[in-house]
Every structure is written in structure tokens, then in C-alpha cells.
Design an enzyme around this catalytic site. Structure first.
Site, PDB file in Angstrom:
ATOM      1  CG  ASP A 119      16.970  19.535  33.809  1.00  0.00           C
ATOM      2  OD1 ASP A 119      16.174  20.024  33.053  1.00  0.00           O
ATOM      3  OD2 ASP A 119      18.012  18.519  33.233  1.00  0.00           O
ATOM      4  CG  ASP A 308      22.171  12.783  33.167  1.00  0.00           C
ATOM      5  OD1 ASP A 308      21.343  12.886  34.145  1.00  0.00           O
ATOM      6  OD2 ASP A 308      23.113  13.968  31.620  1.00  0.00           O
TER       7      ASP A 308
END
Ligand code: UD1
Length: 434
Positions: A119, A308
Site C-alpha cells: 500500500d 487501518d
């Protein structure tokens, strides 16, 4: 060209979802299987893209991997002699590939692992992994995009005292230490439930680990480990995603198969946002008011608020009845998606690692782009409270972490569809003609 997720808003989400096993656990459990020759079986495996990538990586290392999606089971047959090179084409797709490093060094005394991509959420260094393995006797060279490690004198135990409780470094060093000579102590270790899950699997393979679940892990190396059968812990980030989906859309969602004990601060924040949380034998249910109250959240290592879920907090505050401050302490560059959220009308003011978000009554649909798993999911959920049509491109990122995300949202009453790339191209040409 990539698939696009198209959302017609606004809608309120309600219904029941079931949470699968945790992405951030299963990938490391699969890597940990490398530590023992023979067949290890992992159950409650989520049907997500990253599991396929990790399966391919293990095959390249010489394992036979059978992934039965129907029974959510992966069987990994590990040979006596492993190959030790993890190539760039797979590692670049998924940062978690770096977790084969510890097991490979422990088993083969040599490993060549491409430097990861993953990511786009910050620098995500590997210095703690490297320094830790060097303390255990590894000689590490980084060149041509690969990290090459050798342990000419064998791997031995060491004391690691972390500046910061890195999840990945704790896992890699814990796995390597299980087969090292002597005792390894990891101080200020990360203690995410996924790390406890990995430690439990290692224990069932015959490892000696004390302090599981605490911030000091003591691992005494053993001669060999045995294959095992292990069930993956529920995904607290997916469970949290559904909880926020209810809170953001003013809906009501029952989240089954979850472990609320792993979500203390998350559920507490959702209560502060005005949602009612009630516990079930196998999860929890959340019922939200029409509009959430704003919340102030700082991300921190577990048991703090998980980074997250930070994008979902920003999305929640974007439609809240006031302003909320969100502080990101784990990944410095995790704000990329706020400019996409701003395209939906969100009012976000960034200042270093703080984001001050001022809620407005309703967002408005626009084309946006996802550039990581959680940002993608948060944009889709924000689109649920936007007037009109939102097209989220980069949907493949979402597939890395969520099984059947679009279908689940449909089952909760969302007006959402996925357009495959070719159909999207045809659609665009059509709109140009019109
Ligand atoms: C894991 C999770 C990710 C989650 C994160 C924090 C997986 C596959 N990913 O990522 O979803 O957001 O934990 O809960 O499990 N750092 C260094 N040097 C290092 C290691 C880390 O500087 O050697 C820094 C990173 O750049 C980052 C921070 O420490 O800023 C946190 O990283 P870490 O806890 O290691 O997270 P990951 O294991 O990458």
C-alpha cells in the site's frame, strides 16, 4: 484499465454480515508454515487476493499449496529443502511477503527477498527487521532491489528492544527465533491480536514462547517444529469496517463471527459517535443515529485505535454534526485519500499528522480513486452517504483485503455495482457519444 465500483447514494445500510479470518494474520500464518517440513493446514481463511498472492509465493519457494475456497482452508505442504528466493513480481504486490524472511533464514540459513511495495501509505522501512536479524547472526546486504541474508555461523538468540512496536518486525523476529539457538527476548514487542494468533500457531508447532499477548516475548529456540492445524483469528479490521459502515450511513448492522474483545477502543469510539453497540454471543450489533457525532481519534499500536480504521473515522467525521480531530501516529503518509474524499465535498484540513474534519450534512457523488485497501473501502462507504453517483476506480485494492465487498454491501441494501474494466470503457465511449 481497472474495475470500477459504482455507488448510487444515499442509502442506509442494514442487515447481517459475517466476518472472515484476518488478512493480517493468515498471510503470516502461511509464512510460518515454512518453519516445519510437512503439511500445515490453516482454516477460516478469507477469500481475498492477498491469500492467492501468498499461495503463489509459497509455491515458488517449493511448497505444494492447496487453497479450497469453499471450505476456507489452505493446506501447505512444505518440502525438506526450500528454495529461498522471493521474487519482485509477487513481493511488489504485497508487503506482507516480507514475512517469509524470518522463516526462510531460520530454515535455510539464507534468504533473498525482493524489497516490498504494497500500500502507498508511507515510507514503511525495514530497518528494524534488518537490525534484529543482524543481532541474531545474519549478514544482510541490500542490492539490486533485493535483501539478501546469510547466517554463516547459524542463527542465535538475542535481545531486541524496539523503539516502536512494529508489527512486521515483531513477527519476523519471533518466527526466526523459534529455530535459533538459545533465548531471544523482544522488548516493546507489538501485541496485536494477529501476533498472538501467530504465536499460538507456533506454540502448537512445538515452539517455546513466553509472554504471548504481552509486550515482552521470550522465545527459546528448538531443534525443529512440526506441522499443525490452525484456525485464523477473526478480522477485527473488517468487523470495524462494517461497524463504521453502520455508523456513517445511520444504519443498523449485526456483525457476526467477530471478536469484540479485540475491538475495545473502536467500539468505544463508535459509542461516542452516538451509536448503540450491543454484544452477541458471536459478535456484536450496532445501531446508529441519523447522523453521527464527531469523534477525536489518535491511531496507536494495539490496544490503541488501529491505523487501518483511520480512513473510516475521517469519513464518519465528514458527515458528523460538528468537527473532529484525527491524528495519525503510525503511517505518516496515510492522508492521500483525504483529497479524494474532498472530491465528494468533505471538509478536511490537514496539518502534519493531524486532520481536522468538519462534518457536512451530505456528501455529493463524484469520480474518485482508491490507492490502498482501507482508503478504497472508506471511499465506497462514504459514497453511500453522497447524493448521486460515485465511481470508485482502483477497486482491485479493495479485493486485497475484503471478500465480496460489493456483494456484501448489496446485501445490506446499498445500491452498488461493479463494472468490469471493459464494460467501463464501453460505458465511457457511450457517454462520450451521447
Ligand atoms: C502491519 C499491517 C498493517 C497495519 C500495521 C500497523 C500487515 C500485512 N500489515 O503493517 O495493515 O496498518 O501493521 O498496525 O500485517 N517501521 C519502520 N521500520 C521497520 C518497521 C516498521 O520504520 O523496520 C515503521 C513503518 O514505516 C510504519 C510503522 O513503523 O510507519 C508501523 O509499521 P509496522 O507496525 O511494522 O506495520 P506493518 O507490519 O508494515
Amino acid at each position: 484499465m481497472e474495475d470500477v465500483v459504482v455507488v448510487h447514494g444515499p442509502s442506509r445500510l442494514s442487515g447481517t454480515v459475517t466476518v472472515p479470518g484476518a488478512k493480517n494474520s493468515v498471510l503470516k500464518l502461511m509464512a510460518a508454515a515454512l518453519l516445519a517440513q510437512g503439511e500445515t493446514t490453516i482454516t477460516n481463511v478469507p477469500d481475498i487476493q492477498d491469500v492467492w498472492i501468498m499461495s503463489d509465493l509459497l509455491r515458488r519457494l517449493g511448497c505444494a499449496v492447496t487453497y479450497d475456497v469453499g471450505s476456507a482452508t489452505v493446506a501447505i505442504d512444505v518440502p525438506a529443502e526450500l528454495r529461498h528466493q522471493a521474487d519482485y513480481d509477487l513481493v511488489r504486490a504485497m508487503r506482507a511477503s516480507i514475512s517469509v524472511l524470518g522463516p526462510l533464514i531460520a530454515r535455510c540459513h539464507v534468504a533473498e527477498v525482493a524489497l516490498p511495495g504494497g500500500d502507498a501509505i508511507g515510507s514503511r522501512g525495514l530497518d528494524m527487521h534488518r537490525a534484529g536479524l543482524e543481532r541474531m547472526g545474519a549478514i544482510i546486504v541490500i542490492e539490486h532491489g533485493y535483501l539478501t541474508a546469510r547466517v554463516p555461523g547459524g542463527l542465535y538468540g538475542a535481545l531486541h528492544s524496539f523503539d516502536f512496536p512494529s508489527v512486521g518486525a515483531t513477527e519476523n523476529l519471533m518466527m526466526a527465533a523459534t529455530l535459533a539457538e538459545g533465548e531471544t527476548v523482544i522488548e516493546n514487542a507489538a501485541r496485536e491480536p494477529e501476533i498472538t494468533d501467530i504465536a499460538r500457531m507456533l506454540l502448537s508447532m512445538g515452539a517455546k514462547i513466553e509472554g504471548v499477548g504481552s509486550s515482552t516475548l521470550t522465545i527459546t529456540g528448538v531443534e525443529r517444529l512440526e506441522p499443525t492445524v490452525h484456525r485464523v483469528v477473526p478480522d477485527r479490521i473488517v468487523a470495524g469496517t462494517w461497524a463504521f459502515a453502520a455508523a456513517i450511513t445511520g444504519g443498523s448492522i449485526e456483525v457476526l463471527g467477530a471478536e469484540p474483545d479485540h475491538m475495545g477502543v473502536v467500539l468505544d469510539k463508535l459509542s461516542q459517535a452516538g451509536s448503540r453497540v450491543s454484544f452477541r454471543e458471536d459478535g456484536f450489533a450496532i445501531t446508529a443515529p441519523d447522523r453521527p457525532q464527531p469523534i477525536n481519534v489518535s491511531t496507536l499500536p494495539y490496544p490503541g485505535f488501529p491505523t487501518d480504521l483511520q480512513p473510516f473515522v475521517v469519513a464518519l467525521n465528514a458527515v458528523a454534526t460538528g468537527s473532529g480531530m484525527v491524528t495519525e501516529n503510525v503511517f505518516e503518509a496515510r492522508w492521500g485519500f483525504t483529497s479524494e474524499l474532498a472530491r465528494l465535498g468533505a471538509v478536511v484540513r490537514l496539518d502534519g499528522h493531524h486532520a481536522l474534519v468538519t462534518g457536512i450534512e451530505r456528501l455529493s457523488g463524484a469520480p474518485v480513486e482508491a490507492n490502498d485497501i482501507r482508503a478504497g473501502a472508506a471511499l465506497v462507504i462514504a459514497a453511500m452517504v453522497a447524493d448521486g453517483v460515485t465511481e470508485v476506480s482502483g477497486a482491485a485494492h479493495i479485493d486485497r483485503g475484503y471478500e465480496g465487498f460489493v456483494e456484501q454491501l448489496q446485501s445490506l441494501g446499498g445500491l452498488i455495482e461493479r463494472r468490469p474494466a471493459d464494460q467501463e470503457a464501453a460505458h465511457e465511449q457511450g457517454s462520450l457519444k451521447n
